[in-house]
Motif scaffolding. Structure first.
Motif, PDB file in Angstrom:
ATOM      1  N   CYS A  95       0.788  -1.235   0.000  1.00 59.16           N
ATOM      2  CA  CYS A  95       0.000   0.000   0.000  1.00 59.16           C
ATOM      3  C   CYS A  95       0.823   1.290   0.000  1.00 59.16           C
ATOM      4  O   CYS A  95       0.331   2.316   0.453  1.00 59.16           O
ATOM      5  N   SER A 135      -8.859   2.732  -1.972  1.00 58.31           N
ATOM      6  CA  SER A 135      -8.023   3.880  -1.610  1.00 58.31           C
ATOM      7  C   SER A 135      -8.380   5.129  -2.401  1.00 58.31           C
ATOM      8  O   SER A 135      -8.805   5.051  -3.561  1.00 58.31           O
ATOM      9  N   ASN A 188      -6.230   9.299   4.108  1.00 61.90           N
ATOM     10  CA  ASN A 188      -4.992   8.948   4.831  1.00 61.90           C
ATOM     11  C   ASN A 188      -5.264   8.462   6.253  1.00 61.90           C
ATOM     12  O   ASN A 188      -5.584   9.266   7.139  1.00 61.90           O
ATOM     13  N   HIS A 207       5.090   6.772   6.170  1.00 56.57           N
ATOM     14  CA  HIS A 207       3.933   7.662   6.262  1.00 56.57           C
ATOM     15  C   HIS A 207       4.277   8.906   7.076  1.00 56.57           C
ATOM     16  O   HIS A 207       5.099   8.862   7.993  1.00 56.57           O
ATOM     17  N   LEU A 208       3.601   9.975   6.733  1.00 54.92           N
ATOM     18  CA  LEU A 208       3.995  11.273   7.278  1.00 54.92           C
ATOM     19  C   LEU A 208       3.894  11.363   8.803  1.00 54.92           C
ATOM     20  O   LEU A 208       4.882  11.709   9.469  1.00 54.92           O
ATOM     21  N   PRO A 224      11.797  14.445   6.085  1.00 53.01           N
ATOM     22  CA  PRO A 224      11.901  15.017   4.746  1.00 53.01           C
ATOM     23  C   PRO A 224      10.547  15.588   4.313  1.00 53.01           C
ATOM     24  O   PRO A 224       9.521  14.935   4.474  1.00 53.01           O
ATOM     25  N   CYS A 237       2.083  19.124  -0.173  1.00 53.11           N
ATOM     26  CA  CYS A 237       0.885  18.329  -0.523  1.00 53.11           C
ATOM     27  C   CYS A 237      -0.163  18.357   0.591  1.00 53.11           C
ATOM     28  O   CYS A 237       0.177  18.357   1.776  1.00 53.11           O
ATOM     29  N   ARG A 239      -3.480  16.476   2.301  1.00 49.68           N
ATOM     30  CA  ARG A 239      -4.159  15.186   2.453  1.00 49.68           C
ATOM     31  C   ARG A 239      -5.277  15.312   3.485  1.00 49.68           C
ATOM     32  O   ARG A 239      -5.274  16.205   4.322  1.00 49.68           O
ATOM     33  N   ARG A 300       8.178  13.512  -4.155  1.00 51.93           N
ATOM     34  CA  ARG A 300       8.198  12.045  -4.228  1.00 51.93           C
ATOM     35  C   ARG A 300       7.338  11.624  -5.419  1.00 51.93           C
ATOM     36  O   ARG A 300       6.158  12.020  -5.491  1.00 51.93           O
ATOM     37  N   ASP A 303       3.002  11.260  -6.119  1.00 49.25           N
ATOM     38  CA  ASP A 303       2.181  11.955  -5.117  1.00 49.25           C
ATOM     39  C   ASP A 303       1.243  12.981  -5.766  1.00 49.25           C
ATOM     40  O   ASP A 303       1.715  13.963  -6.339  1.00 49.25           O
TER      41      ASP A 303
END
Ligand code: UFG
Length: 358
Positions: A95, A135, A188, A207-208, A224, A237, A239, A300, A303
């Motif tokens: 995933c 998703s 998310n 994952h963030l 990062p 970005c 989410r 990335r 994304d």
């Protein structure tokens, strides 16, 4: 409920009479294990099937556990022959968006080909109800936000492609074989069990939110920020973060809907609010009271810039509403888990004692 004790009960924990068992494929993973907990809380019987490639045995707090891979037709046939299963929650998948860009064949094999074995075994044994974990990645770069379910699905990474293909396979099986399915398109997933029993533990973690929180626990780590030149207010970005318990609850409602004769359907699962990467880092700093070390890097691949859900449809049709609407509450539950389990499930006292649950 004391899950440690419950999980030491005989394997065949009996739920409501007349209600069959739920087979949870991928139930040892981050999202799956929270669903298992919720399903057990509702007194349903569960069988978790997981290959433990990314999941954790310790995350499965009760019910029957069987280790195996859905690529193994023989073991699937055995499970369906031996147990009175009446519905399946299918969560087993690779995933990670970035990973899928690097290794697409792994994604098509694990998320699509192997899923065919599962569907074949289900249909052979007359099991015709599935809740499928899909998703937001099916939408690609949507032109309108919040995204509604009828927004054209145009995935921009192989991971999203695999989820869309599987939804199409489910629809074909509905038409041909009477399969009833509900596909839940998660945005998310974030946060952890509010009781502090289970949480997110990926190796490596990409994952963030966990990356941000773990940067506080592991010296020298920097978060990062992948891209600061997106067409968003702060360039990072955006989410839609949805609490894991709210996701788990949606699976209960989906199972009930399928048993209540609701037709097959597809639903988004999100909070309907978008947060940028920088906003997440800021909120994590507020929740933890610490400064998060960051480093700005390039984008990335794969994304999409903005993904925000409209979950109006699932609210209207299944009565689902998020209980964890505030980002700070979502991050607070995650922080509690990471702080108390800095090494994930390896921090678990049961594991330290050398004995997993049986
Ligand atoms: N990000 C960073 N630094 C990090 C990690 C992530 O800047 O260290 C950024 C990503 O570039 C992205 C955002 O934070 O913009 C969220 O990234 P995650 O890796 O946390 O999550 P994704 O949005 O890539 O993907 C997740 C799930 C997918 C699901 C998708 C739906 O992993 O399975 O949400 O929106 F499809």
């Amino acid at each position: 409920m004391d899950y440690n004790r419950q999980s030491l009960l005989p394997l065949e924990f009996t739920g409501e009479p007349g209600v069959g068992k739920v087979l949870i494929i991928g139930g040892a993973g981050y999202i799956g294990s929270h669903i298992v907990k919720r399903v057990l809380e509702r007194g349903m019987q569960t069988i978790v099937f997981d290959n433990l490639q990314t999941g954790h045995r310790e995350a499965v707090i009760g019910g029957t556990f069987i280790q195996g891979d859905i690529g193994d037709e023989r073991i699937l046939q055995e499970i369906f022959a031996a147990h009175e299963i009446d519905s399946v929650i299918h969560m087993a998948a690779d995933c990670l968006v970035g990973d899928s860009m690097k290794d697409p064949l792994k994604y098509f094999n694990n998320n699509v080909s192997k899923g065919l074995n599962l569907l074949g075994a289900m249909l052979k044994h007359n099991v015709n109800k599935m809740v499928f974990s899909s998703s937001a990645a099916v939408y690609g770069n949507p032109t309108r936000v919040p995204i509604e379910e009828d927004s054209p699905p145009l995935p921009v990474n192989p991971y999203g492609e695999t989820k869309l293909i599987f939804e199409k396979i489910l629809e074909s099986c509905k038409v041909a074989h009477g399969l009833q399915y509900i596909s839940l398109r998660y945005f998310n997933a974030a946060g952890a069990d509010p009781d502090g029993l289970i949480g997110e533990d990926h190796h490596p973690e990409t994952h963030l939110i966990p990356t941000v929180l773990m940067a506080l626990l592991k010296k020298g780590r920097k978060v990062p920020i992948y891209g600061t030149d997106y067409d968003t207010p702060d360039g990072t970005c955006i989410r839609d973060y949805i609490h894991i318990v709210d996701i788990a609850e949606a699976h209960i409602l989906a199972l009930e809907a399928l048993h209540g004769g609701e037709g097959s359907d597809i639903f988004n699962l999100g909070n309907g609010k978008g947060f940028s990467v920088k906003q997440i880092i800021q909120m994590a700093s507020t929740v933890t009271g610490r400064t998060i070390p960051v480093i700005e890097t390039q984008r990335r691949p794969g994304d999409p810039p903005i993904l925000i859900a409209s979950s109006e449809k699932i609210g209207r049709k299944l009565g689902w509403f998020p209980r964890y609407e505030k980002l700070e509450d979502i991050i607070a539950t995650a922080w509690r888990w990471h702080r108390t389990h800095p090494h994930g499930f390896r921090s678990s006292s049961l594991k330290k004692g050398g004995k997993g649950w049986t």
